[in-house]
Design a protein around this motif. Sequence first.
Motif, PDB file in Angstrom:
ATOM      1  N   LYS A 136     -14.677  -1.284  10.502  1.00 54.66           N
ATOM      2  CA  LYS A 136     -13.421  -0.868   9.901  1.00 54.66           C
ATOM      3  C   LYS A 136     -12.996  -1.901   8.869  1.00 54.66           C
ATOM      4  CE  LYS A 136     -11.724   1.745  13.802  1.00 54.66           C
ATOM      5  NZ  LYS A 136     -10.654   1.933  14.763  1.00 54.66           N
ATOM      6  N   LEU A 137     -12.655  -1.406   7.711  1.00 57.11           N
ATOM      7  CA  LEU A 137     -12.225  -2.283   6.631  1.00 57.11           C
ATOM      8  C   LEU A 137     -10.709  -2.221   6.518  1.00 57.11           C
ATOM      9  CD1 LEU A 137     -14.881  -1.321   3.951  1.00 57.11           C
ATOM     10  CD2 LEU A 137     -14.908  -3.285   5.471  1.00 57.11           C
ATOM     11  N   GLU A 138     -10.087  -3.357   6.391  1.00 57.41           N
ATOM     12  CA  GLU A 138      -8.636  -3.421   6.237  1.00 57.41           C
ATOM     13  C   GLU A 138      -8.301  -3.238   4.755  1.00 57.41           C
ATOM     14  OE1 GLU A 138      -6.334  -3.693   8.610  1.00 57.41           O
ATOM     15  OE2 GLU A 138      -7.954  -3.592  10.073  1.00 57.41           O
ATOM     16  N   PRO A 139      -7.310  -2.388   4.445  1.00 55.40           N
ATOM     17  CA  PRO A 139      -6.951  -2.201   3.034  1.00 55.40           C
ATOM     18  C   PRO A 139      -6.193  -3.405   2.497  1.00 55.40           C
ATOM     19  CG  PRO A 139      -5.490  -0.943   4.440  1.00 55.40           C
ATOM     20  CD  PRO A 139      -6.550  -1.545   5.332  1.00 55.40           C
ATOM     21  N   ASN A 140      -6.333  -3.624   1.204  1.00 57.92           N
ATOM     22  CA  ASN A 140      -5.599  -4.707   0.555  1.00 57.92           C
ATOM     23  C   ASN A 140      -4.131  -4.298   0.464  1.00 57.92           C
ATOM     24  OD1 ASN A 140      -7.940  -6.126   0.186  1.00 57.92           O
ATOM     25  ND2 ASN A 140      -8.317  -5.274  -1.848  1.00 57.92           N
ATOM     26  N   PRO A 141      -3.219  -5.228   0.663  1.00 60.01           N
ATOM     27  CA  PRO A 141      -1.803  -4.877   0.524  1.00 60.01           C
ATOM     28  C   PRO A 141      -1.498  -4.539  -0.930  1.00 60.01           C
ATOM     29  CG  PRO A 141      -2.052  -7.229   0.896  1.00 60.01           C
ATOM     30  CD  PRO A 141      -3.410  -6.616   1.047  1.00 60.01           C
ATOM     31  N   PRO A 142      -0.586  -3.588  -1.147  1.00 59.54           N
ATOM     32  CA  PRO A 142      -0.287  -3.195  -2.536  1.00 59.54           C
ATOM     33  C   PRO A 142       0.472  -4.306  -3.262  1.00 59.54           C
ATOM     34  CG  PRO A 142       1.167  -2.054  -1.003  1.00 59.54           C
ATOM     35  CD  PRO A 142       0.156  -2.801  -0.180  1.00 59.54           C
ATOM     36  N   THR A 143       0.252  -4.346  -4.548  1.00 56.63           N
ATOM     37  CA  THR A 143       0.957  -5.327  -5.376  1.00 56.63           C
ATOM     38  C   THR A 143       2.374  -4.826  -5.650  1.00 56.63           C
ATOM     39  OG1 THR A 143       0.218  -4.288  -7.412  1.00 56.63           O
ATOM     40  CG2 THR A 143      -1.219  -6.000  -6.483  1.00 56.63           C
ATOM     41  N   PRO A 144       3.277  -5.702  -6.029  1.00 59.11           N
ATOM     42  CA  PRO A 144       4.652  -5.251  -6.321  1.00 59.11           C
ATOM     43  C   PRO A 144       4.709  -4.203  -7.442  1.00 59.11           C
ATOM     44  CG  PRO A 144       4.593  -7.631  -6.095  1.00 59.11           C
ATOM     45  CD  PRO A 144       3.177  -7.157  -6.048  1.00 59.11           C
ATOM     46  N   GLU A 145       3.811  -4.287  -8.411  1.00 62.81           N
ATOM     47  CA  GLU A 145       3.788  -3.298  -9.489  1.00 62.81           C
ATOM     48  C   GLU A 145       3.403  -1.922  -8.950  1.00 62.81           C
ATOM     49  OE1 GLU A 145       1.943  -6.196  -9.797  1.00 62.81           O
ATOM     50  OE2 GLU A 145       3.415  -7.283 -11.001  1.00 62.81           O
ATOM     51  N   GLN A 146       2.431  -1.894  -8.029  1.00 57.65           N
ATOM     52  CA  GLN A 146       2.013  -0.623  -7.434  1.00 57.65           C
ATOM     53  C   GLN A 146       3.143  -0.014  -6.600  1.00 57.65           C
ATOM     54  OE1 GLN A 146      -1.462  -1.906  -5.302  1.00 57.65           O
ATOM     55  NE2 GLN A 146      -2.863  -1.271  -6.949  1.00 57.65           N
ATOM     56  N   VAL A 147       3.868  -0.862  -5.897  1.00 55.38           N
ATOM     57  CA  VAL A 147       4.986  -0.365  -5.098  1.00 55.38           C
ATOM     58  C   VAL A 147       6.063   0.220  -6.007  1.00 55.38           C
ATOM     59  CG1 VAL A 147       6.844  -1.061  -3.547  1.00 55.38           C
ATOM     60  CG2 VAL A 147       4.543  -1.926  -3.176  1.00 55.38           C
ATOM     61  N   ASP A 179       5.671   1.419  -9.077  1.00 54.44           N
ATOM     62  CA  ASP A 179       5.174   2.670  -9.651  1.00 54.44           C
ATOM     63  C   ASP A 179       5.266   3.817  -8.643  1.00 54.44           C
ATOM     64  OD1 ASP A 179       4.632   1.370 -12.002  1.00 54.44           O
ATOM     65  OD2 ASP A 179       2.478   1.113 -11.586  1.00 54.44           O
ATOM     66  N   ALA A 180       4.953   3.537  -7.403  1.00 55.90           N
ATOM     67  CA  ALA A 180       5.030   4.573  -6.372  1.00 55.90           C
ATOM     68  C   ALA A 180       6.467   5.020  -6.161  1.00 55.90           C
ATOM     69  CB  ALA A 180       4.436   4.058  -5.063  1.00 55.90           C
ATOM     70  N   LEU A 181       7.408   4.095  -6.201  1.00 56.20           N
ATOM     71  CA  LEU A 181       8.814   4.452  -6.041  1.00 56.20           C
ATOM     72  C   LEU A 181       9.315   5.286  -7.215  1.00 56.20           C
ATOM     73  CD1 LEU A 181      10.315   1.170  -4.551  1.00 56.20           C
ATOM     74  CD2 LEU A 181       9.898   3.330  -3.382  1.00 56.20           C
ATOM     75  N   LEU A 221       7.941   8.750  -6.758  1.00 59.02           N
ATOM     76  CA  LEU A 221       8.655   9.412  -5.682  1.00 59.02           C
ATOM     77  C   LEU A 221      10.023   9.896  -6.150  1.00 59.02           C
ATOM     78  CD1 LEU A 221       8.336  10.102  -2.668  1.00 59.02           C
ATOM     79  CD2 LEU A 221       9.456   7.935  -2.155  1.00 59.02           C
ATOM     80  N   GLU A 222      10.713   9.071  -6.940  1.00 60.84           N
ATOM     81  CA  GLU A 222      12.014   9.466  -7.474  1.00 60.84           C
ATOM     82  C   GLU A 222      11.886  10.659  -8.416  1.00 60.84           C
ATOM     83  OE1 GLU A 222      15.439   7.518 -10.247  1.00 60.84           O
ATOM     84  OE2 GLU A 222      14.376   6.206  -8.857  1.00 60.84           O
ATOM     85  N   GLN A 223      10.836  10.665  -9.262  1.00 61.45           N
ATOM     86  CA  GLN A 223      10.602  11.804 -10.153  1.00 61.45           C
ATOM     87  C   GLN A 223      10.302  13.063  -9.356  1.00 61.45           C
ATOM     88  OE1 GLN A 223       7.416  10.443 -12.637  1.00 61.45           O
ATOM     89  NE2 GLN A 223       8.777   9.276 -14.007  1.00 61.45           N
ATOM     90  N   PHE A 224       9.557  12.920  -8.268  1.00 61.04           N
ATOM     91  CA  PHE A 224       9.231  14.069  -7.421  1.00 61.04           C
ATOM     92  C   PHE A 224      10.505  14.675  -6.824  1.00 61.04           C
ATOM     93  CE2 PHE A 224       8.246  15.654  -3.132  1.00 61.04           C
ATOM     94  CZ  PHE A 224       7.391  16.699  -3.470  1.00 61.04           C
ATOM     95  N   PHE A 225      11.396  13.814  -6.306  1.00 59.91           N
ATOM     96  CA  PHE A 225      12.630  14.324  -5.709  1.00 59.91           C
ATOM     97  C   PHE A 225      13.559  14.905  -6.768  1.00 59.91           C
ATOM     98  CE2 PHE A 225      11.693  11.455  -2.014  1.00 59.91           C
ATOM     99  CZ  PHE A 225      11.470  12.485  -1.131  1.00 59.91           C
TER     100      PHE A 225
END
Length: 159
Positions: free
Chosen positions: A38-49, A51-53, A56-60
Amino acid sequence: MSDSVGIAVLGLGILLFVVTVIGLLIARPSPSTELPPKLEPNPPTPEQVEDALVELEQFFEAGRIKAAEDADNRRWLRPIGFVTRLLTYAGLFLLLYNWAPRDISNTPLGSLTPSDIVGTIGFIAVGFLLLRALFNPSDDDETKDAWGGWVSRFWASPS
């Protein structure tokens, strides 16, 4: 001749079944095979977080816009749906009247056929079901919107 062909087809079917079962047993992986680690995923960078937010806001926001458009549609589709439902029931009652069975109230019981009796009972049952559906419509909002939605599909502009 046909007996020998039947026996040959039956024997061929049994042979194919046995070969298939044996093939499945041989092809089954043994439980001792090792799974990949099992491989552990790398934690996301602040930029990725961030962008995801934003995504998500655009989706809502798109969901809020769609809900507002649906509310506008509902406002003018509900009355059309009410009239459409009444016209549909009127048509169903006309069809029921058109295909009514013959009157058996004055016919001697011995001369009635089972189809006469079943036809009359079915006519009465369908009439009661239509009356119940007419005077006790569904309280579900989606059902109410669906009656108007049928009309809006015919008037919808191509996009």
